[in-house]
Scaffold this motif. Sequence first.
Motif, PDB file in Angstrom:
ATOM      1  N   LEU A   1       0.862  -1.470   0.042  1.00  0.00           N
ATOM      2  CA  LEU A   1       0.054   0.032  -0.131  1.00  0.00           C
ATOM      3  C   LEU A   1       0.784   1.304   0.067  1.00  0.00           C
ATOM      4  CD1 LEU A   1      -3.062   1.121   0.217  1.00  0.00           C
ATOM      5  CD2 LEU A   1      -2.499   1.084   2.606  1.00  0.00           C
ATOM      6  N   ILE A   2       2.085   1.153   0.894  1.00  0.00           N
ATOM      7  CA  ILE A   2       2.717   2.488   0.790  1.00  0.00           C
ATOM      8  C   ILE A   2       3.435   2.457  -0.463  1.00  0.00           C
ATOM      9  CG2 ILE A   2       5.031   3.334   1.782  1.00  0.00           C
ATOM     10  CD1 ILE A   2       4.117   1.769   4.558  1.00  0.00           C
ATOM     11  N   ARG A   3       3.851   1.492  -1.225  1.00  0.00           N
ATOM     12  CA  ARG A   3       4.374   1.652  -2.413  1.00  0.00           C
ATOM     13  C   ARG A   3       3.747   2.343  -3.409  1.00  0.00           C
ATOM     14  NH1 ARG A   3       6.719  -3.508  -1.448  1.00  0.00           N
ATOM     15  NH2 ARG A   3       5.245  -4.449  -2.679  1.00  0.00           N
ATOM     16  N   ILE A   4       2.273   1.887  -3.410  1.00  0.00           N
ATOM     17  CA  ILE A   4       1.247   2.550  -4.287  1.00  0.00           C
ATOM     18  C   ILE A   4       0.922   4.008  -4.058  1.00  0.00           C
ATOM     19  CG2 ILE A   4      -1.155   2.582  -4.924  1.00  0.00           C
ATOM     20  CD1 ILE A   4      -1.227  -0.697  -4.150  1.00  0.00           C
ATOM     21  N   LEU A   5       0.835   4.197  -2.576  1.00  0.00           N
ATOM     22  CA  LEU A   5       0.770   5.617  -2.298  1.00  0.00           C
ATOM     23  C   LEU A   5       1.856   6.506  -2.825  1.00  0.00           C
ATOM     24  CD1 LEU A   5      -0.725   5.576   1.050  1.00  0.00           C
ATOM     25  CD2 LEU A   5      -1.735   5.790  -0.991  1.00  0.00           C
ATOM     26  N   LYS A   6       3.176   6.001  -2.680  1.00  0.00           N
ATOM     27  CA  LYS A   6       4.246   6.590  -3.274  1.00  0.00           C
ATOM     28  C   LYS A   6       4.346   6.893  -4.691  1.00  0.00           C
ATOM     29  CE  LYS A   6       7.567   5.935   0.301  1.00  0.00           C
ATOM     30  NZ  LYS A   6       9.080   5.314   0.746  1.00  0.00           N
ATOM     31  N   SER A   7       3.822   5.956  -5.353  1.00  0.00           N
ATOM     32  CA  SER A   7       3.453   5.907  -6.926  1.00  0.00           C
ATOM     33  C   SER A   7       2.689   7.038  -7.487  1.00  0.00           C
ATOM     34  CB  SER A   7       3.376   4.496  -7.466  1.00  0.00           C
ATOM     35  OG  SER A   7       2.061   4.390  -7.312  1.00  0.00           O
TER      36      SER A   7
ATOM     37  N   LEU B   1      -2.775  12.618   1.141  1.00  0.00           N
ATOM     38  CA  LEU B   1      -3.277  13.072   2.118  1.00  0.00           C
ATOM     39  C   LEU B   1      -3.862  11.743   3.373  1.00  0.00           C
ATOM     40  CD1 LEU B   1      -3.301  15.169   4.600  1.00  0.00           C
ATOM     41  CD2 LEU B   1      -5.674  15.893   3.836  1.00  0.00           C
ATOM     42  N   VAL B   2      -2.954  11.447   4.110  1.00  0.00           N
ATOM     43  CA  VAL B   2      -3.473  10.326   4.822  1.00  0.00           C
ATOM     44  C   VAL B   2      -3.838  10.376   6.242  1.00  0.00           C
ATOM     45  CG1 VAL B   2      -2.956   7.835   4.959  1.00  0.00           C
ATOM     46  CG2 VAL B   2      -2.045   8.839   3.098  1.00  0.00           C
ATOM     47  N   VAL B   3      -5.199  10.021   6.679  1.00  0.00           N
ATOM     48  CA  VAL B   3      -5.251   9.998   8.247  1.00  0.00           C
ATOM     49  C   VAL B   3      -4.881   8.689   8.542  1.00  0.00           C
ATOM     50  CG1 VAL B   3      -6.777  10.176   9.863  1.00  0.00           C
ATOM     51  CG2 VAL B   3      -7.062  11.473   7.863  1.00  0.00           C
ATOM     52  N   GLU B   4      -3.960   8.574   9.603  1.00  0.00           N
ATOM     53  CA  GLU B   4      -3.332   7.050  10.022  1.00  0.00           C
ATOM     54  C   GLU B   4      -2.794   6.862  11.168  1.00  0.00           C
ATOM     55  OE1 GLU B   4      -3.162   3.675   9.730  1.00  0.00           O
ATOM     56  OE2 GLU B   4      -3.070   4.096   7.463  1.00  0.00           O
TER      57      GLU B   4
ATOM     58  N   MET C   1       3.555   6.376   8.884  1.00  0.00           N
ATOM     59  CA  MET C   1       4.179   7.525   9.139  1.00  0.00           C
ATOM     60  C   MET C   1       5.749   7.816   9.182  1.00  0.00           C
ATOM     61  SD  MET C   1       2.185   8.159  12.854  1.00  0.00           S
ATOM     62  CE  MET C   1       1.453   6.731  13.447  1.00  0.00           C
ATOM     63  N   ARG C   2       6.240   6.634   9.118  1.00  0.00           N
ATOM     64  CA  ARG C   2       7.901   6.866   8.811  1.00  0.00           C
ATOM     65  C   ARG C   2       8.180   7.133   7.483  1.00  0.00           C
ATOM     66  NH1 ARG C   2       7.413   2.363  12.470  1.00  0.00           N
ATOM     67  NH2 ARG C   2       8.224   2.909  14.700  1.00  0.00           N
ATOM     68  N   GLU C   3       7.090   6.665   6.614  1.00  0.00           N
ATOM     69  CA  GLU C   3       7.519   6.636   5.152  1.00  0.00           C
ATOM     70  C   GLU C   3       6.889   8.014   4.479  1.00  0.00           C
ATOM     71  OE1 GLU C   3       9.304   4.696   3.078  1.00  0.00           O
ATOM     72  OE2 GLU C   3       9.716   3.252   4.684  1.00  0.00           O
ATOM     73  N   ALA C   4       6.224   8.861   5.342  1.00  0.00           N
ATOM     74  CA  ALA C   4       5.544   9.951   4.971  1.00  0.00           C
ATOM     75  C   ALA C   4       6.468  11.208   4.593  1.00  0.00           C
ATOM     76  CB  ALA C   4       4.433  10.234   6.152  1.00  0.00           C
ATOM     77  N   ASP C   5       6.336  12.039   3.866  1.00  0.00           N
ATOM     78  CA  ASP C   5       7.094  13.250   3.730  1.00  0.00           C
ATOM     79  C   ASP C   5       7.260  14.064   4.787  1.00  0.00           C
ATOM     80  OD1 ASP C   5       8.284  12.205   1.162  1.00  0.00           O
ATOM     81  OD2 ASP C   5       6.304  12.718   0.319  1.00  0.00           O
ATOM     82  N   VAL C   6       5.850  14.405   4.898  1.00  0.00           N
ATOM     83  CA  VAL C   6       5.412  15.469   6.070  1.00  0.00           C
ATOM     84  C   VAL C   6       4.496  14.964   7.276  1.00  0.00           C
ATOM     85  CG1 VAL C   6       4.362  17.615   6.406  1.00  0.00           C
ATOM     86  CG2 VAL C   6       5.682  17.429   4.296  1.00  0.00           C
ATOM     87  N   LEU C   7       4.497  15.152   8.351  1.00  0.00           N
ATOM     88  CA  LEU C   7       3.950  14.568   9.500  1.00  0.00           C
ATOM     89  C   LEU C   7       3.202  16.023  10.209  1.00  0.00           C
ATOM     90  CD1 LEU C   7       3.462  11.614  10.614  1.00  0.00           C
ATOM     91  CD2 LEU C   7       4.812  12.277  12.391  1.00  0.00           C
ATOM     92  N   VAL C   8       1.815  15.791  10.594  1.00  0.00           N
ATOM     93  CA  VAL C   8       0.971  16.820  10.852  1.00  0.00           C
ATOM     94  C   VAL C   8       0.459  15.912  12.275  1.00  0.00           C
ATOM     95  CG1 VAL C   8      -0.795  18.658  10.750  1.00  0.00           C
ATOM     96  CG2 VAL C   8       0.441  17.848   8.711  1.00  0.00           C
ATOM     97  N   ASP C   9       0.870  16.204  13.339  1.00  0.00           N
ATOM     98  CA  ASP C   9       0.414  15.707  14.475  1.00  0.00           C
ATOM     99  C   ASP C   9      -0.527  16.407  15.106  1.00  0.00           C
ATOM    100  OD1 ASP C   9       0.553  13.529  16.322  1.00  0.00           O
ATOM    101  OD2 ASP C   9       2.013  14.280  17.698  1.00  0.00           O
TER     102      ASP C   9
END
Length: 503
Positions: free
Chosen positions: A107-113, A122-125, A131-139
């Motif tokens: 799933l992470i590979r698909i979102l990156k593609s 934009l992912v609520v997760e 989270m570790r693979e995200a470019d930006v984290l909004v906490d």
Amino acid sequence: IKISAKTIADIVQMTIEAADEFFRTVAFSDFELSVAKRILEEIRKRLQYLVDVGLGYLTLDRLSSTLSGGESQRINLATSIGSSLVGSIYVLDEPSIGLHPLDNDRLIRILKSLRDIGNTVLVVEHDGDMMREADVLVDMGPRAGEHGGEITFFGTTMDAMNAPSSLTGKYLSGKLSIPIPKTRRKRSAKSIKVVNAFEHNLRNIDVEIPLNMFVCVTGVSGSGKSTLVHEVLYEGLKKKLVSGINRIVGAGALEGMHHLSAVELVDQSPIGRSPRSNPITYIKAFELIRELLANAQAAKIHGYAPGYFSFNVPGGRCETCEGDGVQKIEMQFMADLYLTCESCKGKRYKKEALDIRYNGKNVDDILSMTVNESIEFFKARADGKRVAHKLKILDDVGLGYLRLGQPATTLSGGEAQRVKLAAHLNTQPEGHTLFIFDEPTTGLHFDDIAKLLKCFEALLNAGQSVLIIEHNLDVIKCADYIIDLGPGGGVNGGKIVAKGSPE
């Protein structure tokens, strides 16, 4: 009409994975290829997307009504990928629900593609890997409900790990964690045994579930977990223990049922379908609150009984909205509209009922308090300690931020499930009960999972048994006993891959 000796009936009974293989290898003459080339390309592309999102185990004729929420979401995702849009914003709400860590990587590979071809994702997760693979984290936080609603951190995941303001970052960095239990419960002699389970993709397996333990059923998506736990075990136990019917569907036999007096499935279905249902009516704390109001001097003078403060019967409730606080306006071709009741202004009660006060607050004031506020409020007086004790359980399951009168229709699936858990912790049933949970970590932060595990401990310490279906590794590592199904999904699953302690 056949395609390479396969009729349409043969094709729709294939799994997506098998169909993908079939259409990639099917042979056509040059003339047939000239006619079907574009169609074949589209079929191959769409099937490949479904395989990529981890749904290769589903059959083509699978009814959409039988799909889980996570499966439906991934089909929508595959559709979006297939449209090849660029310059778009994709918003996903917990796409990792129901996913094994193996599928999560896909799933992470698909979102990156999607990102790489020019889209914003934009992912609520709550999933740590995502989270570790995200470019930006909004906490968001710092806590829940009225104690939240602020951005506690904005930046890269690496920076979040070093930010003192980010609770999520502390879990990602390991500064805070859910520890592995120092000891596991010893296996008792009591167990439930499913003999020769064959429903759907289960491969005639014998499964022994130890009682008085924290047991976790694990495995990749589609490996047979829900079939085993819901359709075979729960349905079989419910028929016997509730209705006295000894008829097992999907297995040869269920042995050891005499060890149990009840079985409870604590799922994420709503706790009520009316605005009158709320957390404190479900855990039966509102009955005690109504008694306290009826014992007030002013209520005694007017002869108001506890039922006068009920939403469900005429008395003190507003009769215009019948205690809902809102009035439903039926729109013929659109969704129903809910408007605040003009008579009571959303307070649900008549003026006479609102004039009655307990410790300075009327029934509307009490229903407007959060669970945390109300615990302190009721604890302050001796006659309110029973209410405070019941409400403390809601706080223990991580729902301290909810308002007492919050309509059940506004609760998420995870919140509804935890309200049910609180109700069971409050009542402590007689006899031996098997509690079954299906992915109870859905929608939960690391910190909430730690609280949830303490609730499981409370059930086990009270002499009950806990069985859960789960993919979350923090929960799995805390189990006493694991039954791992697989090795794959669909026709490639249905076997016991491993069983025993996490070690």
